[in-house]
Scaffold this active site. Structure first.
Site, mmCIF file in Angstrom:
data_model
loop_
_atom_site.group_PDB
_atom_site.id
_atom_site.type_symbol
_atom_site.label_atom_id
_atom_site.label_comp_id
_atom_site.label_asym_id
_atom_site.label_seq_id
_atom_site.Cartn_x
_atom_site.Cartn_y
_atom_site.Cartn_z
ATOM 1 N N GLY A 2 0.831 -1.194 0.000
ATOM 2 C CA GLY A 2 0.000 0.000 0.000
ATOM 3 C C GLY A 2 0.864 1.241 0.000
ATOM 4 O O GLY A 2 1.273 1.730 1.052
ATOM 5 N N HIS A 37 -7.188 -4.018 2.153
ATOM 6 C CA HIS A 37 -7.961 -4.274 3.376
ATOM 7 C C HIS A 37 -9.159 -5.199 3.199
ATOM 8 O O HIS A 37 -9.983 -5.309 4.117
ATOM 9 C CB HIS A 37 -8.444 -2.970 4.020
ATOM 10 C CG HIS A 37 -7.373 -1.957 4.230
ATOM 11 N ND1 HIS A 37 -6.122 -2.288 4.715
ATOM 12 C CD2 HIS A 37 -7.351 -0.613 4.008
ATOM 13 C CE1 HIS A 37 -5.391 -1.179 4.799
ATOM 14 N NE2 HIS A 37 -6.109 -0.164 4.368
ATOM 15 N N GLU A 70 -2.620 -3.926 9.151
ATOM 16 C CA GLU A 70 -3.311 -2.709 9.579
ATOM 17 C C GLU A 70 -4.770 -2.702 9.126
ATOM 18 O O GLU A 70 -5.159 -3.415 8.206
ATOM 19 C CB GLU A 70 -2.613 -1.476 9.007
ATOM 20 C CG GLU A 70 -1.205 -1.269 9.519
ATOM 21 C CD GLU A 70 -0.634 0.080 9.103
ATOM 22 O OE1 GLU A 70 -1.349 0.872 8.445
ATOM 23 O OE2 GLU A 70 0.523 0.346 9.430
#
Length: 218
Positions: free
Chosen positions: A45, A114, A139
């Site tokens: 990312g 995600h 995350e």
């Protein structure tokens, strides 16, 4: 204010977005790598390139920093020992090409798309590349509770449910009936830590547990 927060708020870098409480987790698990000339980090990312700038300033010029993104424009952020590879993190062949090219990392941070598939596939393909003493950090795992990301509270197949299963596997030395199904996770992982929107895996060669006794009369 920690050094990393000072970099984030006060020093020049491209746009970077983080949850405020993430910095405490970063400092807790990543500070030990500062100053190491052989430090290798992979971040999934890249977005606008700000996090690459932040990590470079935090860890120093000698680190190998590899960013991954699906946007070809991110290739423009390459400079020196900051490299960018373009591909999708739910593509196992692409992830395996990273393994083939770079072999190992000390830290992997998954701050990519995600979705449940992306997070789980990334962990399955890349966790073994983390060196002993290293960290795998996923995350924004709050997406495990959001339907647009294939999530839902206690929904089967989310990354959070996947990570909860890893807690059983962490105790594999004590679960004879299922030990073979756990693979080598309990032999290569010292601990798993959960925080708001984050899961941190600590990689380490783990020997069989040994009971000890000490003290007067022992």
């Amino acid at each position: 204010m920690s050094d990393l927060e000072d970099i984030f708020y006060n020093r020049p870098h491209r746009v970077c977005q983080k949850w405020e409480h993430y910095f405490r987790v970063y400092e807790k698990f990543l500070a030990k790598f500062r100053g190491r000339s052989d430090f290798r980090m992979l971040e999934i990312g890249v977005s606008q390139g700000g996090s690459l700038d932040m990590w470079r300033q935090y860890f120093g010029p000698s680190m190998l920093l590899v960013g991954v993104d699906i946007d070809p424009r991110c290739k423009g952020y390459e400079q020196g020992k900051t490299l960018v590879r373009i591909g999708s993190q739910d593509n196992r062949d692409f992830l395996r090409s990273l393994v083939s090219e770079f072999q190992t990392f000390d830290v992997i941070i998954d701050d990519g798309g995600h979705t449940m598939e992306q997070q789980i596939v990334t962990f399955e393909e890349l966790y073994d590349t983390v060196r002993p003493g290293g960290i795998f950090l996923t995350e924004d795992v709050h997406t495990s509770y959001h339907e647009p990301f294939q999530g839902g509270y206690r929904r089967e197949g989310t990354f959070m449910e996947f990570a909860k299963q890893k807690l059983d596997e962490l105790n594999g030395f004590h679960i004879d009936a299922h030990r073979d199904a756990f693979g080598g996770f309990f032999r290569s992982t010292f601990g798993v830590s959960f925080f708001d929107s984050m899961v941190v895996f600590e990689k380490e060669v783990v020997p069989s547990p040994r009971g000890v006794e000490a003290g007067k009369g022992a």
